[in-house]
Design a protein around this motif. Structure first.
Motif, PDB file in Angstrom:
ATOM      1  N   ALA A  66       0.824  -1.204   0.000  1.00 43.68           N
ATOM      2  CA  ALA A  66       0.000   0.000   0.000  1.00 43.68           C
ATOM      3  C   ALA A  66       0.859   1.255   0.000  1.00 43.68           C
ATOM      4  O   ALA A  66       0.525   2.241  -0.673  1.00 43.68           O
ATOM      5  N   GLY A  67       1.972   1.240   0.713  1.00 47.27           N
ATOM      6  CA  GLY A  67       2.865   2.409   0.759  1.00 47.27           C
ATOM      7  C   GLY A  67       3.480   2.721  -0.594  1.00 47.27           C
ATOM      8  O   GLY A  67       3.537   3.881  -1.013  1.00 47.27           O
ATOM      9  N   ILE A  68       3.938   1.687  -1.278  1.00 47.97           N
ATOM     10  CA  ILE A  68       4.506   1.892  -2.622  1.00 47.97           C
ATOM     11  C   ILE A  68       3.440   2.443  -3.565  1.00 47.97           C
ATOM     12  O   ILE A  68       3.686   3.379  -4.339  1.00 47.97           O
ATOM     13  N   ALA A  69       2.238   1.872  -3.509  1.00 46.51           N
ATOM     14  CA  ALA A  69       1.147   2.333  -4.368  1.00 46.51           C
ATOM     15  C   ALA A  69       0.763   3.774  -4.051  1.00 46.51           C
ATOM     16  O   ALA A  69       0.511   4.575  -4.958  1.00 46.51           O
ATOM     17  N   PHE A  70       0.731   4.131  -2.762  1.00 51.83           N
ATOM     18  CA  PHE A  70       0.393   5.495  -2.365  1.00 51.83           C
ATOM     19  C   PHE A  70       1.424   6.487  -2.902  1.00 51.83           C
ATOM     20  O   PHE A  70       1.062   7.559  -3.403  1.00 51.83           O
ATOM     21  N   LEU A  71       2.700   6.143  -2.800  1.00 51.98           N
ATOM     22  CA  LEU A  71       3.741   7.029  -3.332  1.00 51.98           C
ATOM     23  C   LEU A  71       3.623   7.189  -4.843  1.00 51.98           C
ATOM     24  O   LEU A  71       3.744   8.307  -5.367  1.00 51.98           O
ATOM     25  N   LEU A  72       3.374   6.103  -5.548  1.00 52.73           N
ATOM     26  CA  LEU A  72       3.266   6.181  -7.009  1.00 52.73           C
ATOM     27  C   LEU A  72       2.072   7.019  -7.449  1.00 52.73           C
ATOM     28  O   LEU A  72       2.199   7.868  -8.337  1.00 52.73           O
ATOM     29  N   ILE A  73       0.901   6.797  -6.846  1.00 53.22           N
ATOM     30  CA  ILE A  73      -0.268   7.578  -7.254  1.00 53.22           C
ATOM     31  C   ILE A  73      -0.117   9.027  -6.800  1.00 53.22           C
ATOM     32  O   ILE A  73      -0.555   9.949  -7.490  1.00 53.22           O
ATOM     33  N   GLY A  74       0.523   9.252  -5.669  1.00 47.50           N
ATOM     34  CA  GLY A  74       0.770  10.622  -5.211  1.00 47.50           C
ATOM     35  C   GLY A  74       1.666  11.386  -6.168  1.00 47.50           C
ATOM     36  O   GLY A  74       1.394  12.540  -6.497  1.00 47.50           O
ATOM     37  N   LEU A  75       2.733  10.738  -6.623  1.00 49.44           N
ATOM     38  CA  LEU A  75       3.620  11.382  -7.603  1.00 49.44           C
ATOM     39  C   LEU A  75       2.916  11.610  -8.938  1.00 49.44           C
ATOM     40  O   LEU A  75       3.193  12.576  -9.636  1.00 49.44           O
ATOM     41  N   PHE A  76       2.019  10.697  -9.276  1.00 47.61           N
ATOM     42  CA  PHE A  76       1.270  10.846 -10.521  1.00 47.61           C
ATOM     43  C   PHE A  76       0.271  11.999 -10.443  1.00 47.61           C
ATOM     44  O   PHE A  76       0.043  12.706 -11.425  1.00 47.61           O
ATOM     45  N   LEU A  77      -0.335  12.214  -9.284  1.00 47.32           N
ATOM     46  CA  LEU A  77      -1.374  13.241  -9.138  1.00 47.32           C
ATOM     47  C   LEU A  77      -0.822  14.626  -8.834  1.00 47.32           C
ATOM     48  O   LEU A  77      -1.548  15.613  -8.956  1.00 47.32           O
TER      49      LEU A  77
END
Length: 111
Positions: free
Chosen positions: A25-36
């Motif tokens: 979940a942490g990796i996914a949160f960082l990736l979507i955060g950087l994308f948004l």
């Protein structure tokens, strides 16, 4: 004379299920955060449109972490099984992130 049997169950999991799911979940949160981060908001979108992708994508990452945990029994066998478990875990995680991103961004960036 008594015979003692010293059978031990070797724990195959190096980390707990919760830790693996938090990592996913942490990796996914960082990736979507950087994308948004660089996205300009469209006035037609709801006011808090970023909430849904920031919840759905990390949830999909946590599910990927769950599958990584479940494939530990293949990983400890070593050799080719370790390789195939790593490849399968990676593809399950990436597929989950892809589906989570589509569901999270539906109606906003994914339109």
């Amino acid at each position: 004379m008594t015979t003692t049997n010293h059978l031990t169950n070797k724990d195959i999991h190096s980390q707990s299920l919760g830790i693996r799911m938090l990592q996913g979940a942490g990796i996914a949160f960082l990736l979507i955060g950087l994308f948004l981060l660089p996205v300009d908001t469209n006035p037609a979108w709801p006011k808090y449109w970023m909430i849904r992708p920031l919840i759905v994508v990390p949830f999909a990452g946590a599910v990927g972490g769950f599958f990584y945990y479940k494939l530990d029994h293949l990983r400890v066998q070593g050799g080719w099984m370790r390789f195939w478990a790593a490849v399968l875990s990676f593809f399950i995680y990436v597929f989950g992130l892809w589906v989570g991103t589509i569901l999270g961004l539906d109606g906003t960036l994914w339109n």
